[in-house]
Design a protein around this motif. Structure first.
Motif, PDB file in Angstrom:
ATOM      1  N   TRP A   1       0.817  -1.304  -0.150  1.00 10.93           N
ATOM      2  CA  TRP A   1      -0.029   0.034   0.023  1.00 10.93           C
ATOM      3  C   TRP A   1       0.758   1.330   0.086  1.00 10.93           C
ATOM      4  N   SER A   2       1.963   1.160   0.175  1.00 10.17           N
ATOM      5  CA  SER A   2       3.015   2.364  -0.028  1.00 10.17           C
ATOM      6  C   SER A   2       3.023   2.595  -1.468  1.00 10.17           C
ATOM      7  N   GLN A   3       2.425   1.829  -2.303  1.00 12.33           N
ATOM      8  CA  GLN A   3       2.231   2.435  -3.761  1.00 12.33           C
ATOM      9  C   GLN A   3       0.952   2.778  -4.193  1.00 12.33           C
ATOM     10  N   ALA A   4       0.222   3.131  -3.147  1.00 13.87           N
ATOM     11  CA  ALA A   4      -1.186   3.265  -3.258  1.00 13.87           C
ATOM     12  C   ALA A   4      -1.572   4.422  -4.434  1.00 13.87           C
ATOM     13  N   ALA A   5      -0.749   5.690  -4.180  1.00 19.29           N
ATOM     14  CA  ALA A   5      -0.887   6.847  -4.996  1.00 19.29           C
ATOM     15  C   ALA A   5      -0.480   6.471  -6.400  1.00 19.29           C
ATOM     16  N   ARG A   6       0.358   5.826  -6.768  1.00 20.36           N
ATOM     17  CA  ARG A   6       0.629   5.570  -8.097  1.00 20.36           C
ATOM     18  C   ARG A   6      -0.324   4.367  -8.532  1.00 20.36           C
ATOM     19  N   THR A   7      -0.981   3.604  -7.949  1.00 19.66           N
ATOM     20  CA  THR A   7      -1.942   2.603  -8.366  1.00 19.66           C
ATOM     21  C   THR A   7      -3.320   3.363  -8.568  1.00 19.66           C
ATOM     22  N   LEU A   8      -3.523   4.443  -7.750  1.00 22.90           N
ATOM     23  CA  LEU A   8      -4.840   5.190  -7.972  1.00 22.90           C
ATOM     24  C   LEU A   8      -4.496   5.803  -9.592  1.00 22.90           C
ATOM     25  N   VAL A   9      -3.592   6.540  -9.489  1.00 24.56           N
ATOM     26  CA  VAL A   9      -3.315   7.246 -10.943  1.00 24.56           C
ATOM     27  C   VAL A   9      -3.583   6.085 -11.889  1.00 24.56           C
ATOM     28  N   ASP A  10      -3.085   5.093 -11.796  1.00 22.36           N
ATOM     29  CA  ASP A  10      -3.011   3.976 -12.948  1.00 22.36           C
ATOM     30  C   ASP A  10      -4.598   3.731 -13.087  1.00 22.36           C
ATOM     31  N   LEU A  11      -5.184   3.614 -11.905  1.00 22.88           N
ATOM     32  CA  LEU A  11      -6.710   3.188 -12.307  1.00 22.88           C
ATOM     33  C   LEU A  11      -7.445   4.311 -12.966  1.00 22.88           C
ATOM     34  N   ARG A  12      -7.121   5.340 -12.560  1.00 23.36           N
ATOM     35  CA  ARG A  12      -7.900   6.593 -13.010  1.00 23.36           C
ATOM     36  C   ARG A  12      -7.622   6.693 -14.598  1.00 23.36           C
ATOM     37  N   GLU A  13      -6.417   6.301 -14.803  1.00 22.69           N
ATOM     38  CA  GLU A  13      -6.109   6.524 -16.255  1.00 22.69           C
ATOM     39  C   GLU A  13      -6.092   5.315 -17.113  1.00 22.69           C
ATOM     40  N   ARG A  14      -6.957   4.230 -16.597  1.00 25.42           N
ATOM     41  CA  ARG A  14      -7.030   2.997 -17.318  1.00 25.42           C
ATOM     42  C   ARG A  14      -6.143   2.405 -17.608  1.00 25.42           C
ATOM     43  N   ARG A  15      -5.030   2.223 -16.789  1.00 19.92           N
ATOM     44  CA  ARG A  15      -3.859   1.625 -17.123  1.00 19.92           C
ATOM     45  C   ARG A  15      -3.974   0.283 -16.374  1.00 19.92           C
ATOM     46  N   VAL A  16      -4.995  -0.163 -15.445  1.00 20.30           N
ATOM     47  CA  VAL A  16      -5.125  -1.397 -14.999  1.00 20.30           C
ATOM     48  C   VAL A  16      -6.390  -2.178 -15.589  1.00 20.30           C
ATOM     49  N   ARG A  17      -6.144  -3.474 -15.852  1.00 22.67           N
ATOM     50  CA  ARG A  17      -7.143  -4.260 -16.462  1.00 22.67           C
ATOM     51  C   ARG A  17      -7.708  -5.185 -15.144  1.00 22.67           C
ATOM     52  N   GLY A  18      -8.846  -5.034 -15.135  1.00 25.42           N
ATOM     53  CA  GLY A  18      -9.453  -5.711 -14.082  1.00 25.42           C
ATOM     54  C   GLY A  18      -9.374  -5.036 -12.626  1.00 25.42           C
ATOM     55  N   LYS A  19      -8.808  -5.734 -11.724  1.00 29.76           N
ATOM     56  CA  LYS A  19      -8.517  -5.034 -10.392  1.00 29.76           C
ATOM     57  C   LYS A  19      -7.103  -4.888  -9.927  1.00 29.76           C
ATOM     58  N   ALA A  20      -7.196  -3.935  -9.086  1.00 30.32           N
ATOM     59  CA  ALA A  20      -5.569  -3.780  -8.322  1.00 30.32           C
ATOM     60  C   ALA A  20      -5.831  -3.934  -6.877  1.00 30.32           C
ATOM     61  N   VAL A  21      -4.682  -4.626  -6.263  1.00 30.97           N
ATOM     62  CA  VAL A  21      -5.166  -5.155  -4.826  1.00 30.97           C
ATOM     63  C   VAL A  21      -3.918  -4.750  -3.903  1.00 30.97           C
ATOM     64  N   LEU A  22      -4.005  -3.857  -2.805  1.00 29.38           N
ATOM     65  CA  LEU A  22      -3.106  -3.475  -2.164  1.00 29.38           C
ATOM     66  C   LEU A  22      -2.800  -3.958  -0.781  1.00 29.38           C
ATOM     67  N   LEU A  23      -1.591  -4.488  -0.308  1.00 34.11           N
ATOM     68  CA  LEU A  23      -1.416  -5.059   0.950  1.00 34.11           C
ATOM     69  C   LEU A  23      -1.112  -4.131   1.989  1.00 34.11           C
ATOM     70  N   THR A  24      -1.498  -4.393   3.130  1.00 31.05           N
ATOM     71  CA  THR A  24      -1.032  -3.516   4.276  1.00 31.05           C
ATOM     72  C   THR A  24       0.171  -4.083   5.067  1.00 31.05           C
ATOM     73  N   GLY A  25       0.580  -5.107   4.755  1.00 33.95           N
ATOM     74  CA  GLY A  25       1.911  -5.678   5.560  1.00 33.95           C
ATOM     75  C   GLY A  25       1.410  -6.698   6.350  1.00 33.95           C
ATOM     76  N   GLY A  26       0.116  -6.863   6.565  1.00 33.72           N
ATOM     77  CA  GLY A  26      -0.354  -8.089   7.244  1.00 33.72           C
ATOM     78  C   GLY A  26      -0.292  -9.254   6.378  1.00 33.72           C
ATOM     79  N   THR A  27      -0.542 -10.636   6.771  1.00 32.33           N
ATOM     80  CA  THR A  27      -0.116 -11.843   6.203  1.00 32.33           C
ATOM     81  C   THR A  27      -1.285 -11.994   5.007  1.00 32.33           C
ATOM     82  N   ALA A  28      -1.057 -11.919   3.766  1.00 31.31           N
ATOM     83  CA  ALA A  28      -1.954 -12.273   2.753  1.00 31.31           C
ATOM     84  C   ALA A  28      -1.523 -13.562   2.339  1.00 31.31           C
ATOM     85  N   ARG A  29      -2.724 -14.626   2.411  1.00 30.09           N
ATOM     86  CA  ARG A  29      -2.705 -15.896   2.036  1.00 30.09           C
ATOM     87  C   ARG A  29      -3.539 -16.181   0.977  1.00 30.09           C
TER      88      ARG A  29
END
Length: 307
Positions: free
Chosen positions: A279-307
């Protein structure tokens, strides 16, 4: 705890800040957020945030405090949730009616990609006539909603034509069974059902490809351009077409989340996740979503254990 807050800066729309941990209401569980999925619509809300509004509607994580009223999942339960706001944080208070447990076979990133787009797809297909045997036209199809609608509609027996801006954005939709075109003008109608999410000139073009007596469901305006309908064009087009506005919102969300989780667990629904990042990359990810540079979904991890 840390939370993402809006900055009102176009190039860096959010930043991490230290804030107090939320105090749940009696019917809310406190969830340690391990992953969340921003939606394109939220990127526009971040530009002009309402006073007191905190972003975040799609989360997955671990219940660390059960609801005081005894409802919902207990401590230690892995869950996916759809709070009204405030999910882009290390902890979120979520109404128990908008949570559902996760089985071990579904990881946190997959789950976080489900709520808004998946619930929209389910409710959209319930609003439209039964898709079995129907010819369906779907515009703006390369986002999260479009992938879910396509897989669900094809699985239910529909013949789906999906409109995407580029071949790359349509690759997965083709694999899911859709015929992909890159302009509504290339869609070979007429269609029994049109699901329109782009607005602007696309809406009247899509309407002209609806069969007489068919249905157009208007569920978005991704182009951010208002649509104009000419009455005389309608007179010369298909007769008796129903135009219906649709908005997905309305709690409780738990039953629909449970249905989505069940479909994923059964291998009948596959979240299309183009990006998983810290989620430290959230700003860049939001801009890419806004500008339609993401296909489907983007997911951000907070540093917890993602399984």
């Amino acid at each position: 705890m840390r939370r993402l807050i809006a900055t009102k800066e176009a190039a860096r729309p959010v930043a991490l800040a230290d804030v107090a941990q939320p105090v749940p209401e009696p019917d809310e569980a406190l969830v340690k957020v391990e992953a969340f999925a921003p939606n394109r619509g939220e990127t526009f809300l971040v530009e002009r945030p309402a006073p007191g509004w905190l972003p975040g509607k799609d989360i997955a994580g671990l219940v660390v405090q059960a609801a005081a009223d005894g409802s919902g999942p207990g401590i230690g339960t892995r869950v996916v949730g759809h709070p009204a706001h405030s999910g882009w944080a290390e902890y979120a208070a979520v109404p128990t009616h908008s949570l559902t447990p996760l089985p071990d076979g579904i990881d946190t990133a997959q789950a976080a990609a489900l709520p808004l787009a998946g619930i929209t797809a389910l409710r959209l297909l319930r609003t439209a006539p039964c898709p079995a045997g129907q010819r369906v036209l779907l515009t703006g199809a390369s986002g999260g909603v479009g992938h879910y609608v396509t897989e669900l509609a094809v699985g239910a027996g529909a013949e789906v034509t999906a409109v995407t801006a580029t071949p790359v954005r349509g690759e997965r939709l083709t694999q899911l069974g859709a015929r992909v075109v890159h302009d509504v003008a290339d869609a070979e109608g007429p269609f029994d059902v049109v699901l329109e999410s782009t607005g602007g000139p696309v809406l009247p073009a899509a309407l002209s490809r609806t069969r007489p007596g068919g249905t157009l469901v208007w569920f978005g305006q991704a182009s951010r351009t208002p649509a104009t309908l000419d009455f005389f064009d309608l007179l010369n087009g298909p007769e008796r077409v129903t135009i219906q506005h649709f908005h997905y919102a309305g709690a409780p969300y738990g039953p629909d989340l449970a249905a989505l989780v069940r479909l994923v667990a059964q291998g009948r629904l596959h979240p299309e996740i183009d990006r998983v990042a810290d989620w430290s990359q959230a700003a860049r990810t939001l801009v890419d979503l806004r500008e339609r540079r993401v296909r489907g979904k983007a997911v951000l991890l907070t540093g917890g254990t993602a399984r």
